[in-house]
Design an enzyme around this catalytic site. Structure first.
Site, PDB file in Angstrom:
ATOM      1  N   LYS A   1      24.833  -4.658  -1.956  1.00 50.12           N
ATOM      2  CA  LYS A   1      26.289  -4.862  -2.093  1.00 50.12           C
ATOM      3  C   LYS A   1      27.043  -4.254  -0.919  1.00 50.12           C
ATOM      4  O   LYS A   1      28.265  -4.244  -0.899  1.00 50.12           O
ATOM      5  CB  LYS A   1      26.809  -4.184  -3.360  1.00 50.12           C
ATOM      6  CG  LYS A   1      26.273  -4.705  -4.659  1.00 50.12           C
ATOM      7  CD  LYS A   1      26.996  -3.968  -5.798  1.00 50.12           C
ATOM      8  CE  LYS A   1      26.256  -4.031  -7.097  1.00 50.12           C
ATOM      9  NZ  LYS A   1      26.755  -3.033  -8.045  1.00 50.12           N
TER      10      LYS A   1
ATOM     11  N   HIS B   1       5.216   5.954  11.714  1.00 50.75           N
ATOM     12  CA  HIS B   1       4.645   5.838  10.369  1.00 50.75           C
ATOM     13  C   HIS B   1       3.678   7.017  10.205  1.00 50.75           C
ATOM     14  O   HIS B   1       2.457   6.842  10.170  1.00 50.75           O
ATOM     15  CB  HIS B   1       3.923   4.485  10.255  1.00 50.75           C
ATOM     16  CG  HIS B   1       3.650   4.028   8.862  1.00 50.75           C
ATOM     17  ND1 HIS B   1       3.858   4.816   7.736  1.00 50.75           N
ATOM     18  CD2 HIS B   1       3.160   2.835   8.397  1.00 50.75           C
ATOM     19  CE1 HIS B   1       3.517   4.125   6.668  1.00 50.75           C
ATOM     20  NE2 HIS B   1       3.100   2.924   7.040  1.00 50.75           N
TER      21      HIS B   1
ATOM     22  N   ARG C   1      11.291   3.865   3.432  1.00 57.24           N
ATOM     23  CA  ARG C   1      10.947   2.893   4.482  1.00 57.24           C
ATOM     24  C   ARG C   1      12.184   2.068   4.758  1.00 57.24           C
ATOM     25  O   ARG C   1      12.889   1.640   3.840  1.00 57.24           O
ATOM     26  CB  ARG C   1       9.815   1.993   4.014  1.00 57.24           C
ATOM     27  CG  ARG C   1       9.611   0.796   4.934  1.00 57.24           C
ATOM     28  CD  ARG C   1       8.393  -0.002   4.602  1.00 57.24           C
ATOM     29  NE  ARG C   1       7.174   0.719   4.941  1.00 57.24           N
ATOM     30  CZ  ARG C   1       5.956   0.209   4.861  1.00 57.24           C
ATOM     31  NH1 ARG C   1       5.790  -1.028   4.441  1.00 57.24           N
ATOM     32  NH2 ARG C   1       4.908   0.925   5.195  1.00 57.24           N
TER      33      ARG C   1
ATOM     34  N   ARG D   1       0.805  -1.228   0.000  1.00 54.68           N
ATOM     35  CA  ARG D   1       0.000   0.000   0.000  1.00 54.68           C
ATOM     36  C   ARG D   1       0.832   1.270   0.000  1.00 54.68           C
ATOM     37  O   ARG D   1       0.579   2.194  -0.762  1.00 54.68           O
ATOM     38  CB  ARG D   1      -0.914   0.051   1.247  1.00 54.68           C
ATOM     39  CG  ARG D   1      -2.195  -0.685   1.112  1.00 54.68           C
ATOM     40  CD  ARG D   1      -2.629  -1.234   2.450  1.00 54.68           C
ATOM     41  NE  ARG D   1      -1.687  -2.267   2.848  1.00 54.68           N
ATOM     42  CZ  ARG D   1      -1.787  -3.538   2.467  1.00 54.68           C
ATOM     43  NH1 ARG D   1      -2.805  -3.925   1.760  1.00 54.68           N
ATOM     44  NH2 ARG D   1      -0.886  -4.437   2.813  1.00 54.68           N
ATOM     45  N   THR D   2       1.809   1.340   0.887  1.00 54.61           N
ATOM     46  CA  THR D   2       2.544   2.599   1.040  1.00 54.61           C
ATOM     47  C   THR D   2       3.306   2.910  -0.249  1.00 54.61           C
ATOM     48  O   THR D   2       3.242   4.032  -0.762  1.00 54.61           O
ATOM     49  CB  THR D   2       3.484   2.521   2.259  1.00 54.61           C
ATOM     50  OG1 THR D   2       2.714   2.069   3.374  1.00 54.61           O
ATOM     51  CG2 THR D   2       4.086   3.859   2.579  1.00 54.61           C
TER      52      THR D   2
HETATM   53  C1  NCD Z   1       1.877  -1.016   8.204  1.00 60.55           C
HETATM   54  C2  NCD Z   1       3.385  -0.849   8.351  1.00 60.55           C
HETATM   55  O1  NCD Z   1       4.133  -1.090   7.401  1.00 60.55           O
HETATM   56  O2  NCD Z   1       3.774  -0.430   9.428  1.00 60.55           O
HETATM   57  N1  NCD Z   1       1.487  -1.216   6.869  1.00 60.55           N
HETATM   58  C3  NCD Z   1       1.146  -0.147   6.097  1.00 60.55           C
HETATM   59  O3  NCD Z   1       1.955   0.722   5.833  1.00 60.55           O
HETATM   60  N2  NCD Z   1      -0.131  -0.068   5.701  1.00 60.55           N
HETATM   61  C4  NCD Z   1       1.280  -1.993   9.128  1.00 60.55           C
HETATM   62  C5  NCD Z   1       1.838  -3.380   9.219  1.00 60.55           C
HETATM   63  O4  NCD Z   1       2.779  -3.746   8.519  1.00 60.55           O
HETATM   64  O5  NCD Z   1       1.275  -4.143  10.009  1.00 60.55           O
END
Ligand code: NCD
Length: 301
Positions: A80, A129, A101, A52-53
């Site tokens: 690497k 997040h 991320r 999703r992100t």
């Molecule tokens: C979340 C995350 O990556 O922290 N996912 C997301 O971004 N929708 C939640 C999760 O991984 O449980």
């Protein structure tokens, strides 16, 4: 130009602004988007899995007329042994914003020190997040009309879920009544509880069982197995947390059930047909909210 590393980087007024811009973006999306970021390039650097992100940031950039480059850790030079600082310095020379991320808490703050363009935290380890929290606040406001005074139950792996940590801070800031439920051993960190008590006089009720009586918003997260030292321990915890369909019989008709997704076994699929299940709608809100975030962070001086 602004980095967005922590939800704490934003004032209440700025969050309000992003939420109202998100509503405008949602209307804009119905017409196919705009060219507000035409000529700009966003780089998505994902050192951890994401559906999703990653995709919703790509969609958001493209719906605003920007391009988006995607980096996957597995086939990059990070594999690497390149340092994060070097990767960031290079990508900063290609792109106008970096969405990142990474499994390490604090890594996005470090990246921002090496980048001249905005860095947006798309999840740093178990820490924060912030853009997920903006989606969550937007969804709650849209469906329930407000945040202040709502009874919100945060349930699941409160120790490791970054979405829960960032959301708790924002709920405290906006004056929600918070209930916390986690399997034993996965409680919210004390330092987070002290901080929201000192800053916002927010004192969540800690519950030893999951009940939905009187709750307006249930926000569940999966057990974050990748943050456990042992796979067996994660599996044991997973068995202990499930939103049983029977819990819904005593719940408000206006309850909304949220989950940042992905889910595992904690939200049984039987719940999907209940009109109170809002997690897919929540995920869809990712695009307009991230459009508002990109506009906010990339705005010229
Ligand atoms: C979340 C995350 O990556 O922290 N996912 C997301 O971004 N929708 C939640 C999760 O991984 O449980």
């Amino acid at each position: 130009m602004r980095d967005l590393i922590s939800i704490k980087d934003l004032s209440k007024k700025e969050i309000g602004q992003i939420l109202s811009d998100s509503a405008k973006m949602e209307r804009l999306l119905k017409k196919g988007g705009s060219n507000a970021l035409k000529g700009k390039l966003v780089a998505n650097l994902f050192f951890e899995p994401s559906t999703r992100t990653n995709l919703s940031f790509q969609a958001a950039a493209m719906r605003l007329g920007a391009g988006c480059m995607v980096f996957n850790h597995g086939n990059s030079s990070a594999a690497k042994g390149e340092s994060l600082a070097d990767t960031i310095r290079v990508v900063d020379g290609y792109a106008d914003a970096i969405v990142m991320r990474h499994p390490e808490a604090g890594s996005t703050r470090l990246a921002a020190e090496f980048a001249s363009h905005p860095v947006i935290n798309a999840g740093d380890g178990g820490n924060e997040h912030p853009t997920q929290t903006l989606i969550d606040l937007y969804t709650i406001k849209k469906l329930r009309g407000k945040i202040a005074g709502l009874s919100v139950c945060l349930a699941g792996d409160l120790k490791h879920a970054r979405a829960q940590r960032s959301l708790l801070y924002a709920l405290a800031m906006f004056g929600a009544e918070v209930v916390l439920y986690s399997p034993p051993g996965l409680e919210m960190e004390q330092s987070v509880l002290s901080e929201i008590r000192e800053r916002f006089n927010c004192r969540p009720k800690i519950s030893s069982s999951l009940s939905l009586m009187g709750i307006d918003v249930l926000y569940a997260t999966r057990i974050q197995k990748e943050r456990f030292a042992s796979a067996e321990e994660a599996q044991r915890m997973q068995k202990q947390f499930r939103v049983e369909p029977r819990l819904l019989s005593g719940a408000k008709r206006s309850l909304i059930i949220m989950q940042p997704l992905p889910r595992t076994s904690e939200i049984p699929t039987q719940l999907d047909s209940d009109p109170r299940a809002k997690y897919f709608e929540q995920a869809k809100n990712g695009v307009p909210v991230r459009m508002a975030v990109l506009s906010f962070c990339m705005r010229g001086k």
